[in-house]
Motif scaffolding. Structure first.
Motif, PDB file in Angstrom:
ATOM      1  N   GLU A   1      31.845  -4.502   2.074  1.00 52.94           N
ATOM      2  CA  GLU A   1      30.821  -4.492   3.123  1.00 52.94           C
ATOM      3  C   GLU A   1      31.157  -5.521   4.187  1.00 52.94           C
ATOM      4  N   ILE A   2      31.063  -5.116   5.440  1.00 50.08           N
ATOM      5  CA  ILE A   2      31.280  -6.076   6.526  1.00 50.08           C
ATOM      6  C   ILE A   2      29.930  -6.615   6.987  1.00 50.08           C
ATOM      7  N   GLN A   3      29.018  -5.712   7.219  1.00 45.15           N
ATOM      8  CA  GLN A   3      27.689  -6.139   7.675  1.00 45.15           C
ATOM      9  C   GLN A   3      26.676  -5.042   7.418  1.00 45.15           C
ATOM     10  N   ARG A   4      25.402  -5.421   7.318  1.00 46.03           N
ATOM     11  CA  ARG A   4      24.382  -4.390   7.165  1.00 46.03           C
ATOM     12  C   ARG A   4      23.157  -4.702   8.009  1.00 46.03           C
ATOM     13  N   ARG A   5      22.459  -3.637   8.388  1.00 45.13           N
ATOM     14  CA  ARG A   5      21.192  -3.817   9.103  1.00 45.13           C
ATOM     15  C   ARG A   5      20.151  -3.004   8.356  1.00 45.13           C
ATOM     16  N   ASP A   6      19.156  -3.710   7.837  1.00 42.42           N
ATOM     17  CA  ASP A   6      18.168  -3.046   6.995  1.00 42.42           C
ATOM     18  C   ASP A   6      16.796  -3.217   7.632  1.00 42.42           C
TER      19      ASP A   6
ATOM     20  N   LEU B   1      19.037   1.586  -7.303  1.00 42.17           N
ATOM     21  CA  LEU B   1      20.342   1.995  -7.841  1.00 42.17           C
ATOM     22  C   LEU B   1      21.493   1.586  -6.914  1.00 42.17           C
ATOM     23  N   GLN B   2      21.138   1.099  -5.732  1.00 45.00           N
ATOM     24  CA  GLN B   2      22.196   0.696  -4.780  1.00 45.00           C
ATOM     25  C   GLN B   2      22.966  -0.508  -5.317  1.00 45.00           C
ATOM     26  N   PRO B   3      24.282  -0.591  -5.034  1.00 39.42           N
ATOM     27  CA  PRO B   3      25.005  -1.802  -5.431  1.00 39.42           C
ATOM     28  C   PRO B   3      24.460  -2.999  -4.668  1.00 39.42           C
ATOM     29  N   GLN B   4      24.556  -4.162  -5.299  1.00 41.21           N
ATOM     30  CA  GLN B   4      23.982  -5.364  -4.685  1.00 41.21           C
ATOM     31  C   GLN B   4      24.733  -5.747  -3.414  1.00 41.21           C
ATOM     32  N   ALA B   5      24.008  -6.257  -2.446  1.00 43.33           N
ATOM     33  CA  ALA B   5      24.638  -6.690  -1.194  1.00 43.33           C
ATOM     34  C   ALA B   5      25.174  -8.117  -1.350  1.00 43.33           C
TER      35      ALA B   5
ATOM     36  N   HIS C   1      38.590   8.090 -11.641  1.00 49.73           N
ATOM     37  CA  HIS C   1      37.982   9.328 -11.163  1.00 49.73           C
ATOM     38  C   HIS C   1      36.502   9.302 -11.546  1.00 49.73           C
ATOM     39  N   MET C   2      35.629   9.644 -10.606  1.00 48.16           N
ATOM     40  CA  MET C   2      34.189   9.582 -10.895  1.00 48.16           C
ATOM     41  C   MET C   2      33.624  10.992 -11.056  1.00 48.16           C
ATOM     42  N   GLU C   3      32.947  11.206 -12.186  1.00 40.48           N
ATOM     43  CA  GLU C   3      32.360  12.537 -12.418  1.00 40.48           C
ATOM     44  C   GLU C   3      31.125  12.731 -11.557  1.00 40.48           C
ATOM     45  N   THR C   4      30.371  11.624 -11.357  1.00 38.97           N
ATOM     46  CA  THR C   4      29.160  11.727 -10.539  1.00 38.97           C
ATOM     47  C   THR C   4      29.246  10.721  -9.383  1.00 38.97           C
ATOM     48  N   PRO C   5      28.636  11.059  -8.255  1.00 44.34           N
ATOM     49  CA  PRO C   5      28.706  10.138  -7.119  1.00 44.34           C
ATOM     50  C   PRO C   5      27.875   8.878  -7.331  1.00 44.34           C
ATOM     51  N   LEU C   6      28.207   7.857  -6.578  1.00 42.61           N
ATOM     52  CA  LEU C   6      27.492   6.582  -6.658  1.00 42.61           C
ATOM     53  C   LEU C   6      26.687   6.412  -5.370  1.00 42.61           C
ATOM     54  N   LEU C   7      25.451   5.958  -5.526  1.00 43.15           N
ATOM     55  CA  LEU C   7      24.605   5.793  -4.348  1.00 43.15           C
ATOM     56  C   LEU C   7      25.021   4.554  -3.566  1.00 43.15           C
ATOM     57  N   LEU C   8      25.292   4.739  -2.262  1.00 43.45           N
ATOM     58  CA  LEU C   8      25.637   3.585  -1.413  1.00 43.45           C
ATOM     59  C   LEU C   8      24.419   3.073  -0.677  1.00 43.45           C
ATOM     60  N   ALA C   9      23.675   4.000  -0.079  1.00 34.83           N
ATOM     61  CA  ALA C   9      22.488   3.602   0.695  1.00 34.83           C
ATOM     62  C   ALA C   9      21.419   4.672   0.538  1.00 34.83           C
TER      63      ALA C   9
END
Ligand SMILES: Nc1nc2c(ncn2[C@@H]2O[C@H](COP(=O)(O)OP(=O)(O)OP(=O)(O)O)[C@@H](O)[C@H]2O)c(=O)[nH]1
Ligand SMILES: [Mg+2]
Length: 572
Positions: A175-180, A252-256, A265-273
């Motif tokens: 992550e470079i930056q986020r705006r929430d 479920l989002q990964p920590q910032a 290889h991922m069988e299921t997708p991972l939630l980003l946002a």
């Protein structure tokens, strides 16, 4: 039919180049013949009929290897990118609705505005088969769908469309930056708790206009009934804004700040946002004093995250060689790649990644190996990278950019042209460049770590001027949205000299190359036994199972053994 097959195999069992030399190599001969048979029989089709067979009995059919010696314009360019900056934007929520029941004999019906739909989510998934990030590099922005607005009769808005980002296995996401917007709203409400309806000190400094409503009193977060006349608008008293809401998926989002190493290889997708929540419809604001509220809230804005994606592993095997050594031809001989081939230096200007399929689609893989995840490996990838010249580590030729790719292969194959003079000298030159680059990277990493180390200083001891300077520096360091990646530390990977490697000696079909290969083989044997130093002159360099193969890539001879050798080394 069986006759035809026997004849085909007769053709495929052409003895290897320099059979006497190869006998010394560590691949057992029974195994070698097995690959030869399986690989050849899958790549070389027996297309002639029984009638043709009779006439061709004396003369074995010459296989068609035209694709290994194509004209320079016969190639297909595959776009490639091994890193990119991508901004992902979760969907914004739809607005709540202001509406009232309208029925016969009900003059002033109760409110029935639906809530806005939540925005779409952004997911990421590392999948086998992808080899490059070029599609994402071109997109730059991935935006999930916005939730639809709520409607009358208590109908909630539809959810926004999700976005799935697929990346190659071995991608690092940082992550470079986020705006929430929700985080900002929570902060604003917190401020309002402390400062009431007055501006917070920072806001005062920023010069926010007097009389502007803040925190829970913000008017810009409300929507009013469309039929409201302006004079009435001024008289409406808005209730306090409800607390900002997050989707339950947000947990479920990964920590910032995010740092993901997608190395499987991922069988299921991972939630980003997770998508933002929609606004609330007017029934939410019914109170004892206000039975027909004429307002609803707007949906929240979606979270925006700027990410840097980088391939940590480019391919299982990296081809390292001088220009014109025959790397691209070797790649073509081993895979279905259509890399450009030309009899001049620097034909290849960017990496070509090809996939070697180990399964011959007859229910039995040509090479049987299990990967780290316990699954039978069906293929492996090869990266053919631009040629390397002397002083490449000083960025000569395609220099450092090229060496960066070498660092990202799990196993290295040094491709040496047997017809271009002393093979041992060529191998030493390649290793010198590679190990110089390794030393350079180490220095760079150390400098980066040092730059990031902070010396502790108690705040009271700092003078006001020092503090101002530190603050100015911090502001400079703060990257602008989706611009700078300087804030991220450098990626580390296994040092090049500790990676397993092998030597593929090409153009063995040319005359007077046998002695050159014999010398090379002797040298490698000496390195393995410790008689000669490792060509990288590094202490813990890998030399346990050093091997070499003579091949003629242009005639696809000898290349059959390469998959097994690579699979063995991948296990190391
Ligand atoms: N006789 C013979 N010629 C070969 C063999 N392999 C490659 N060549 C020829 O060598 C020349 C260079 O081959 P490339 O595969 O383009 O070499 P490269 O290492 O990819 O070159 P760059 O991309 O410029 O670094 C071409 O003319 C090939 O036909 C071989 O096994 N035998
Ligand atoms: Mg090439």
């Amino acid at each position: 039919m069986s006759l035809i097959r026997t004849s085909c195999l007769g053709g495929t069992l052409t003895p290897f180049l320099y059979p006497a030399l190869l006998l010394e190599s560590a691949v057992p001969s029974s195994r070698r013949l097995l690959f030869a048979r399986r690989l050849r029989s899958s790549s070389q089709r027996c297309t002639y009929s029984t009638a043709e067979y009779a006439s061709s009995q004396d003369e074995a059919p010459t296989p068609d290897y035209e694709h290994l010696n194509p004209t320079p314009d016969n190639y297909s360019l595959t776009p490639f990118a091994d890193r990119c900056i991508l901004t992902v934007e979760a969907g914004s929520g739809g607005h709540g609705c202001v509406s009232f029941v309208r029925e016969k004999y009900i003059e002033e019906g109760p409110p029935n505005g639906g809530d806005g739909g939540s925005g779409g989510n952004i997911y990421i998934q590392a999948v086998r088969g992808e080899t490059s990030l070029h599609k994402l590099a071109r997109r730059r922005l991935m935006k999930a769908g916005r939730g639809r607005n709520g409607q009358g009769k208590m109908r909630g808005g539809e959810r926004g469309a999700d976005v799935l980002i697929t990346v190659p296995v071995g991608t690092i996401v940082r992550e470079i930056q986020r705006r929430d917007a929700v985080e900002d709203a929570i902060q604003a409400q917190e401020d309002a708790r402390w400062y009431g309806n007055k501006p917070a000190p920072e806001e005062e400094e920023e010069g926010m206009p007097e009389g502007e409503e803040r925190g829970v009193y913000r008017k810009d977060q409300w929507l009013v009934f469309p039929g409201t006349i302006p004079s009435e608008l001024n008289r409406i008293t808005f209730p306090k804004l409800p607390p900002p809401r997050r989707s339950h998926l947000a947990s479920l989002q990964p920590q910032a700040p995010m740092w993901l190493d997608l190395d499987k290889h991922m069988e299921t997708p991972l939630l980003l946002a997770a998508g933002a929540m929609g606004g609330l419809g007017n029934p939410h604001f019914v109170t004892a004093n206000m039975s027909r509220p004429k307002m609803a809230t707007r949906g929240h804005e979606g979270m925006k995250i700027s990410l840097q994606l980088e391939l940590k592993i480019l391919a299982d095997l990296g081809l390292v060689g001088l220009p014109n050594a025959g790397k691209s031809t070797l790649l073509r001989a081993l895979s279905n790649s259509r890399a450009r081939i030309g009899n001049w230096a620097f034909t290849t200007l960017q990496p070509n990644v090809g996939t070697v399929v180990l399964d011959n689609h007859k229910g039995r893989p040509t090479v049987f190996k299990r990967g780290r995840d316990g699954e039978v490996k069906e293929n492996f990838t090869i990266a053919d990278v631009p040629g390397l010249i002397e002083d490449a580590h000083l960025d000569k030729g395609l220099g450092l950019g090229f060496l960066r790719h070498v660092e990202r292969a799990a196993v290295l194959a040094f491709v040496i042209d047997l017809s271009a003079g002393d093979a041992v000298a060529a191998l030493k030159l390649l290793w010198r460049e590679v190990s110089e680059y390794e030393a350079l990277r180490e220095k760079e990493l150390n400098a980066d770590t040092e730059r990031r180390m902070v010396t502790y200083k108690p705040a009271s001891r700092r003078s006001a001027q020092e503090q101002a300077q530190a603050q100015a520096q911090a502001e400079l360091d703060q990257p602008n949205f989706d611009h700078s990646i300087d804030a991220l530390p450098l990626l580390t990977s296994t040092t090049i000299s500790s990676k397993p490697w092998l030597v593929v000696a090409t153009k063995a079909d040319l005359p007077d190359t046998q002695q050159n290969y014999a010398d090379l083989q002797r040298y490698l044997q000496d390195v393995k036994m410790g008689v000669q130093p490792h060509p990288s002159s590094r202490k813990h360099a890998w030399k346990r199972n050093l091997q070499s193969v003579p091949v003629s890539a242009i005639r696809a001879e000898g290349v059959e053994v390469v998959p097994q050798l690579v699979m063995d080394l991948l296990e190391e």
